[in-house]
Design a protein around this motif. Sequence first.
Motif, PDB file in Angstrom:
ATOM      1  N   THR A  67      -7.391  -3.772  -4.811  1.00 52.44           N
ATOM      2  CA  THR A  67      -6.765  -2.770  -3.938  1.00 52.44           C
ATOM      3  C   THR A  67      -7.695  -2.039  -2.984  1.00 52.44           C
ATOM      4  OG1 THR A  67      -6.954  -1.133  -5.733  1.00 52.44           O
ATOM      5  CG2 THR A  67      -4.875  -2.337  -5.554  1.00 52.44           C
ATOM      6  N   ARG A 121      -5.925   4.636  -0.268  1.00 52.61           N
ATOM      7  CA  ARG A 121      -5.438   3.285  -0.558  1.00 52.61           C
ATOM      8  C   ARG A 121      -4.739   3.178  -1.906  1.00 52.61           C
ATOM      9  NH1 ARG A 121      -5.897   3.354   3.834  1.00 52.61           N
ATOM     10  NH2 ARG A 121      -7.224   2.174   5.275  1.00 52.61           N
ATOM     11  N   LYS A 143       4.594   5.536  -1.558  1.00 49.35           N
ATOM     12  CA  LYS A 143       5.325   4.759  -0.559  1.00 49.35           C
ATOM     13  C   LYS A 143       5.108   5.316   0.835  1.00 49.35           C
ATOM     14  CE  LYS A 143       9.945   3.004   0.539  1.00 49.35           C
ATOM     15  NZ  LYS A 143      11.382   2.955   0.105  1.00 49.35           N
ATOM     16  N   ASN A 146       1.721   4.473   2.107  1.00 53.95           N
ATOM     17  CA  ASN A 146       1.413   3.048   2.074  1.00 53.95           C
ATOM     18  C   ASN A 146       0.246   2.770   1.126  1.00 53.95           C
ATOM     19  OD1 ASN A 146       1.890   0.357   2.768  1.00 53.95           O
ATOM     20  ND2 ASN A 146       0.382   0.410   4.421  1.00 53.95           N
ATOM     21  N   HIS A 171       2.587  -0.340  -9.075  1.00 51.77           N
ATOM     22  CA  HIS A 171       2.357  -1.721  -8.644  1.00 51.77           C
ATOM     23  C   HIS A 171       1.497  -2.438  -9.681  1.00 51.77           C
ATOM     24  CE1 HIS A 171       3.099   0.552  -4.859  1.00 51.77           C
ATOM     25  NE2 HIS A 171       3.732  -0.551  -4.498  1.00 51.77           N
TER      26      HIS A 171
END
Length: 395
Positions: A67, A121, A143, A146, A171
């Motif tokens: 990520t 991030r 969300k 992002n 996630h």
Amino acid sequence: MRVAFNRAALRGKEHDYLREAISGGHLSGDGPFTKRVEALLETGLGAPKVLLTQSGTAALEIAALLTVKLGDEVIVPSFTFPTTASAFVRCGATPVFVDILRDTFNIDPRAVQAAVTPRTRAIVAVHYAGVGCDMDALRDIAKAANAVLIEDNAHGCGARYRGRPLGSFGHLSATSFHATKNVTSGEGGALVLNDPKFIERAQFIRDRGTDWQLFKRNEVEEYSWVEIGSAYAPSDLLAAFLLAQIEDIEQITLQRRKRWTRYHEALEVLERDGCARRPLIPAAAEHNGHIYHLLLDNASRRRSILSDLNQGGVNAVTHFVPLHSSRAGLQYGRTAGSLAVTEDIAPRLIRLPMHLSMTLPEQDQLINSVIRLIGRGRSATSSELHAPCRPVDAG
């Protein structure tokens, strides 16, 4: 009486499964027991893929490699274990430390929202003591930013939030099976991949950066180096031990919650007398009895109370030193906003022994010692020691 802080409880099949694994001859990673554990976890969490790892730290490191990169930021609570942050520092990202909520000691969504920048991030939700974070708010924030939402679910195996298992919201999710956890393989962990887009790369990273999985499926003629990775898969011997624990997770959770509730009912007197605060459990959270903690009325008493408890045979302990004030935290991270709650709570918190090897008479003696020492000489009554075990929704 001597009550250890933690002791793993055998569930009955560990020796049988270990003998079966040894007889089968597959001692390295990705053996038959690894696959059985991963399948059980996938079914229980409703996850498309779970990968067993050598530790919860290893799972976080894979999540970080998936990520973030140099210059990125990751929002984490300061009140957590160091690897929640260090896994991302290893990839060149900056941990941004934010405050926690006063009731659950979980990350404060308002602090997270205020900490978001164009470099954000990932956001890491740490489910402290197996009590679920406000995942609705955190998913909305992630969300909008992002950002990838990652659950550090080291404490939360077997716990739920709004009826769903912890580890099924982000996630990605990292779980620990360390010897201090509810279900254990001594050392071990798992990476839960709830977003399928991460699965292939995660397998590459876990397999020493190679495309070994593609080779096993005859999708490439030879396997080779394709990613940055490491040897993150555990031995199948660890998976064999873990299988016996995972198969009995519902009973483990039920029994731990009963012991947790015995503490909670009997120690109400300390809260009533203003000496300590008991855990607060929001209605949306179904905890797993991982930790029983008390928040003392002031920090100055903690050292002497812990010393007296330990001298009396009760292995009570502290918990996290806030990361934002640690040497490495000051070097590699930064803070966002006030961390007043973290700084207030950390020096006042104590944790009591919590494991299934502790007998009920031992717990009664322990409770009496805690009430006497924290309650300034007060003794527990028979009714306090044997208060009915009823479910606790809120503090």
